[in-house]
Motif scaffolding. Structure first.
Motif, PDB file in Angstrom:
ATOM      1  N   GLU A  46       0.807  -1.214   0.000  1.00 26.33           N
ATOM      2  CA  GLU A  46       0.000   0.000   0.000  1.00 26.33           C
ATOM      3  C   GLU A  46       0.845   1.271   0.000  1.00 26.33           C
ATOM      4  OE1 GLU A  46      -3.130   0.441  -0.503  1.00 26.33           O
ATOM      5  OE2 GLU A  46      -3.890  -1.602  -0.264  1.00 26.33           O
ATOM      6  N   ALA A  75      -2.933   5.474   2.726  1.00 24.65           N
ATOM      7  CA  ALA A  75      -2.304   4.220   2.316  1.00 24.65           C
ATOM      8  C   ALA A  75      -2.035   3.325   3.519  1.00 24.65           C
ATOM      9  CB  ALA A  75      -1.012   4.500   1.543  1.00 24.65           C
ATOM     10  N   ARG A 116      -5.244   1.850   4.757  1.00 26.61           N
ATOM     11  CA  ARG A 116      -5.683   0.738   3.893  1.00 26.61           C
ATOM     12  C   ARG A 116      -4.982  -0.565   4.288  1.00 26.61           C
ATOM     13  NH1 ARG A 116      -5.308   4.548  -0.238  1.00 26.61           N
ATOM     14  NH2 ARG A 116      -3.306   3.700  -0.928  1.00 26.61           N
ATOM     15  N   ALA A 117      -3.697  -0.479   4.596  1.00 24.58           N
ATOM     16  CA  ALA A 117      -2.954  -1.669   5.026  1.00 24.58           C
ATOM     17  C   ALA A 117      -3.521  -2.213   6.329  1.00 24.58           C
ATOM     18  CB  ALA A 117      -1.474  -1.348   5.185  1.00 24.58           C
TER      19      ALA A 117
END
Length: 169
Positions: free
Chosen positions: A45, A127, A130-131
């Motif tokens: 990500e 990002a 999201r991970a």
């Protein structure tokens, strides 16, 4: 564990998993494996930023708490001081942090985010999130908070046994 229908289902699912692999009976193995998986997701990500999970933890701790000495920073993220001392020069060379000697104690190095570091933290937030989300996305939505709470309980209960304890508030 009482024999409610839900507990019987959990016991059956656990037993089936442990029959697939004896390693599924080992919490340490599962925790290490999940960490490996999360690290891979984080890298996937955030690859455009070229920042490791440890570097991101250091940057976000500085973003949250402001300037601090290297030892305190290590405690903020539960990392050994020597590891922090190895990572900080890389962040400094990329101009994400600034390090200066303390005016009160010349032996102490103070660390703070630079403007570029603050911008990097902001740019990486989505990002990185999201991970984190992908790491637990296969749990039913109703169980994700419980899973997080159980992880927190285990970390807090065992924190004092770590080589690098996390500062708890």
């Amino acid at each position: 564990m009482t024999d409610t229908p839900q507990n019987k289902t959990i016991q059956a699912e656990l037993q089936a998993a442990q029959e697939r692999s004896m390693l599924f009976a080992r919490p340490g193995f599962l925790i290490r494996r999940l960490h490996q998986i999360h690290s891979g997701l984080f890298t996937e990500e955030t690859k455009a930023f070229n920042i490791t999970p440890v570097q991101y933890s250091l940057l976000t701790a500085l973003a949250e708490h402001g300037e601090m000495d290297q030892n305190t920073l290590a405690m903020e993220i539960g990392l050994e001081r020597t590891t922090v001392a190895e990572v900080l020069p890389r962040l400094e060379s990329r101009e994400f942090i600034e390090r200066n000697q303390s005016a009160q104690d010349r032996r102490v190095k103070l660390v703070k985010l630079s403007r570029k570091g603050k911008a990097m933290v902001r740019r990486m937030e989505e990002a990185a999130q999201r991970a984190h989300d992908r790491t637990i996305e296969h749990l039913p939505a109703a169980e994700r908070q419980l899973f997080m709470l159980q992880l927190i309980r285990l970390v807090e209960a065992n924190n004092h046994k770590s080589v690098a304890p996390l500062r708890l508030r």
